[in-house]
Design a protein around this motif. Structure first.
Motif, PDB file in Angstrom:
ATOM      1  N   UNK A 272     -58.456 -80.159 -28.353  1.00  0.00           N
ATOM      2  CA  UNK A 272     -57.163 -80.310 -29.093  1.00  0.00           C
ATOM      3  C   UNK A 272     -55.968 -80.352 -28.403  1.00  0.00           C
ATOM      4  N   UNK A 273     -55.821 -79.375 -27.410  1.00  0.00           N
ATOM      5  CA  UNK A 273     -54.541 -79.369 -26.577  1.00  0.00           C
ATOM      6  C   UNK A 273     -54.484 -80.805 -26.101  1.00  0.00           C
ATOM      7  N   UNK A 274     -55.393 -80.991 -25.271  1.00  0.00           N
ATOM      8  CA  UNK A 274     -55.307 -82.323 -24.364  1.00  0.00           C
ATOM      9  C   UNK A 274     -54.975 -83.526 -25.018  1.00  0.00           C
ATOM     10  N   UNK A 275     -55.838 -83.511 -26.478  1.00  0.00           N
ATOM     11  CA  UNK A 275     -55.434 -84.748 -27.382  1.00  0.00           C
ATOM     12  C   UNK A 275     -54.055 -84.790 -27.732  1.00  0.00           C
ATOM     13  N   UNK A 276     -53.472 -83.683 -28.029  1.00  0.00           N
ATOM     14  CA  UNK A 276     -52.271 -83.567 -28.604  1.00  0.00           C
ATOM     15  C   UNK A 276     -51.179 -83.971 -27.626  1.00  0.00           C
ATOM     16  N   UNK A 277     -51.417 -83.348 -26.373  1.00  0.00           N
ATOM     17  CA  UNK A 277     -50.536 -83.978 -25.211  1.00  0.00           C
ATOM     18  C   UNK A 277     -50.581 -85.448 -24.945  1.00  0.00           C
ATOM     19  N   UNK A 278     -51.831 -85.885 -24.763  1.00  0.00           N
ATOM     20  CA  UNK A 278     -51.901 -87.153 -24.820  1.00  0.00           C
ATOM     21  C   UNK A 278     -51.367 -88.213 -25.712  1.00  0.00           C
ATOM     22  N   UNK A 279     -51.186 -87.702 -26.976  1.00  0.00           N
ATOM     23  CA  UNK A 279     -50.488 -88.344 -28.012  1.00  0.00           C
ATOM     24  C   UNK A 279     -48.863 -88.179 -27.704  1.00  0.00           C
ATOM     25  N   UNK A 280     -48.431 -86.990 -27.322  1.00  0.00           N
ATOM     26  CA  UNK A 280     -46.983 -86.924 -26.997  1.00  0.00           C
ATOM     27  C   UNK A 280     -46.562 -87.480 -25.678  1.00  0.00           C
ATOM     28  N   UNK A 281     -47.393 -87.764 -24.880  1.00  0.00           N
ATOM     29  CA  UNK A 281     -47.206 -88.757 -23.752  1.00  0.00           C
ATOM     30  C   UNK A 281     -47.145 -90.034 -24.221  1.00  0.00           C
ATOM     31  N   UNK A 322     -70.179 -91.791 -20.887  1.00  0.00           N
ATOM     32  CA  UNK A 322     -69.404 -91.138 -21.924  1.00  0.00           C
ATOM     33  C   UNK A 322     -69.236 -91.959 -23.092  1.00  0.00           C
ATOM     34  N   UNK A 323     -69.143 -91.172 -24.335  1.00  0.00           N
ATOM     35  CA  UNK A 323     -68.956 -91.916 -25.678  1.00  0.00           C
ATOM     36  C   UNK A 323     -67.482 -92.459 -25.760  1.00  0.00           C
ATOM     37  N   UNK A 324     -67.201 -93.534 -25.802  1.00  0.00           N
ATOM     38  CA  UNK A 324     -65.728 -93.858 -25.696  1.00  0.00           C
ATOM     39  C   UNK A 324     -65.316 -94.546 -26.915  1.00  0.00           C
ATOM     40  N   UNK A 325     -66.058 -95.292 -27.929  1.00  0.00           N
ATOM     41  CA  UNK A 325     -65.355 -96.003 -29.046  1.00  0.00           C
ATOM     42  C   UNK A 325     -64.552 -94.839 -30.091  1.00  0.00           C
ATOM     43  N   UNK A 326     -65.153 -94.029 -30.570  1.00  0.00           N
ATOM     44  CA  UNK A 326     -64.626 -93.102 -31.332  1.00  0.00           C
ATOM     45  C   UNK A 326     -63.208 -92.392 -30.937  1.00  0.00           C
ATOM     46  N   UNK A 327     -63.314 -91.979 -29.673  1.00  0.00           N
ATOM     47  CA  UNK A 327     -62.148 -91.476 -29.421  1.00  0.00           C
ATOM     48  C   UNK A 327     -60.780 -92.378 -29.025  1.00  0.00           C
ATOM     49  N   UNK A 328     -61.047 -93.546 -28.591  1.00  0.00           N
ATOM     50  CA  UNK A 328     -60.174 -94.669 -28.534  1.00  0.00           C
ATOM     51  C   UNK A 328     -59.685 -95.024 -29.975  1.00  0.00           C
ATOM     52  N   UNK A 329     -60.436 -95.107 -30.884  1.00  0.00           N
ATOM     53  CA  UNK A 329     -60.186 -95.549 -32.021  1.00  0.00           C
ATOM     54  C   UNK A 329     -59.310 -94.511 -32.703  1.00  0.00           C
ATOM     55  N   UNK A 330     -59.308 -93.180 -32.728  1.00  0.00           N
ATOM     56  CA  UNK A 330     -58.969 -92.305 -33.504  1.00  0.00           C
ATOM     57  C   UNK A 330     -57.473 -92.198 -32.563  1.00  0.00           C
ATOM     58  N   UNK A 331     -57.292 -92.109 -31.369  1.00  0.00           N
ATOM     59  CA  UNK A 331     -56.180 -92.037 -30.580  1.00  0.00           C
ATOM     60  C   UNK A 331     -55.172 -93.321 -30.958  1.00  0.00           C
ATOM     61  N   UNK A 332     -55.454 -94.524 -30.820  1.00  0.00           N
ATOM     62  CA  UNK A 332     -55.020 -95.408 -31.087  1.00  0.00           C
ATOM     63  C   UNK A 332     -54.393 -95.553 -32.656  1.00  0.00           C
TER      64      UNK A 332
END
Length: 465
Positions: A272-281, A322-332
């Motif tokens: 959760x911390x890395x995902x939030x950091x990635x969003x901030x960047x 690795x599983x790629x699709x869902x993470x990219x979808x949620x992030x974008x």
């Protein structure tokens, strides 16, 4: 029978030849992602010998030499440079059908005018001939770039880098733009034993005392601003995949506080911390009109024994699953929902995921920018004929090849720029084969414009350096 590495190398018919020679060959190079050392450009380094400029740091060659049974002392060890080169020359004839065989001879031909195939028989002569040329101005770091008509070269840099060499290059009046790329991977590795040490360095260079999550983001923002001042217009992230986690307001702040206190955090808290950091960047990138890049799918440092002995980036990485699709979808989607999704290039390392990446880009193209979401060129293990052709076929089938921003070197070597030629020849051959088979019209204005755009103009217009 065609001759190896002649002027029509990789070009299988007249249509391919016409497309390459009339529309691609003479174009400059925009190399928007590399790992070139900026200090060598700033100092216009004169290389001691071919080993110095060609083998040092090249883990592609190192892997091949290990596979061929060459002792490590001739690879990363302390053997004399000439002895290392002779061992590479011994390996080369045994790299047939590996892209290293093509790259080796294309580079010898383009930079040094050597048309003979490298082997132990001519290794001494090649070493001496290239050594003489490396003493001349045309074969310094800058000279090698100018030989290949490089127009822009983007390096890969940590947020704590002072970018002193980039400033020196700019102040020198060097005609090639050498621009930094913001790569905050280490700022996100909260699980690393050295993370608190990294935060101290980040605090020192930014002038922001990091006492909580807000001040951490403020420190990163300061460095992002600094990169922009020096000319940086790109960020880059090297990740297994984009991991996502649902979390409540305030959780990233609380988890970061635990990290600052030296407390262990759970796998979920890391995500959760890395995902939030990635969003901030990513929001920082959007605010400045930057392009964000994501290199996804590498399983790194597999050989722990040799990692301990030799360190990272020495040739022990592979393709991951690795599983790629869902993470990219949620992030974008998270970014797009607030209209904060920057121009984006996603690079795939697992060929089985090509269609996933190609279709994911289409989900978030919104008409605001031509080719806003890019399925990037085949990289690392896939920047060879088969890998690049599969990437372009997936992009052609699922998106618009005509909007593609083309090739990059992703290299640490100043001898790698002919990879752009390699790519351009392949692109022209793919289209030429389609013309020959009646799958595309024999309209050279139409196809030639597309070739020129993919080879150069699309990148120039997209990145706006």
């Amino acid at each position: 029978m065609k001759k190896y590495m002649d002027e029509n190398f990789l070009l299988s018919n007249k249509a391919s030849e016409r497309l390459y020679f009339d529309y691609a060959e003479s174009l400059p190079i925009i190399d928007y992602h590399s790992h070139l050392p900026p200090n060598e450009i700033a100092e216009d380094l004169q290389y001691d010998n071919l080993t110095h400029v060609w083998l040092r740091g090249d883990h592609y060659k190192w892997r091949a030499m290990r596979t061929f049974g060459i002792d490590e002392s001739y690879i990363t060890g302390d053997k004399p440079d000439k002895d290392k080169f002779l061992k590479w020359a011994e390996t080369v004839p045994n790299t047939l059908r590996n892209p290293l065989y093509d790259w080796t001879h294309l580079e010898l031909k383009r930079y040094f005018g050597i048309k003979d195939l490298l082997s132990p028989k001519n290794a001494n002569e090649v070493y001496e001939t290239t050594g003489d040329q490396l003493k001349t101005k045309s074969h310094t770091a800058r000279g090698l770039m100018k030989q290949m008509k490089v127009e822009v070269s983007c390096t890969t840099d940590d947020p704590i880098d002072d970018l002193a060499y980039h400033k020196k290059i700019k102040e020198s009046g060097f005609e090639i733009k050498v621009l930094p790329t913001f790569r905050p991977d280490k700022a996100m590795t909260v699980e690393a034993p050295t993370y608190l040490e990294y935060l101290k360095k980040l605090s020192a260079v930014s002038g922001v005392e990091i006492t909580d999550y807000d001040s951490f983001k403020g420190a990163v923002q300061k460095r992002h601003d600094f990169f922009h001042e020096i000319g940086g217009r790109l960020s880059d992230h090297g990740l297994n995949c984009i991991e996502h986690e649902t979390y409540k307001a305030g959780e990233p702040e609380a988890v970061f506080q635990k990290v600052l206190g030296g407390k262990e955090i759970s796998t979920r808290e890391q995500r959760l911390l890395k995902f939030d950091m990635l969003l901030e960047f990513a929001r920082m990138d959007h605010a400045k009109g930057w392009t964000q890049q994501f290199h996804l799918g590498a399983l790194r440092n597999n050989n722990k024994r040799l990692l301990t002995k030799l360190g990272p980036d020495t040739g022990f990485d592979s393709i991951g699953d690795f599983s790629q699709a869902e993470g990219m979808s949620v992030f974008f989607n998270t970014l797009d929902s607030t209209d904060q999704l920057a121009k984006t290039v996603i690079y795939n390392l697992n060929p089985s995921d090509n269609e996933i990446f190609a279709t994911m880009t289409g989900n978030f193209n919104d008409g605001s920018v031509r080719g806003k979401m890019q399925f990037g060129s085949g990289w690392w293990f896939l920047d060879q004929i088969d890998g690049m052709e599969k990437q372009m076929n997936a992009l052609s089938n699922m998106g618009l090849l005509s909007c593609f921003v083309g090739m990059l070197t992703d290299s640490r070597s100043f001898l790698s720029f002919p990879r752009h030629e390699y790519f351009r020849r392949l692109l022209c051959d793919i289209l030429g084969r389609d013309v020959e088979q009646g799958r595309l019209p024999e309209d050279y204005d139409l196809l030639g414009t597309m070739v020129a755009n993919i080879s150069y103009h699309n990148a120039k217009n997209y990145f706006k350096f």
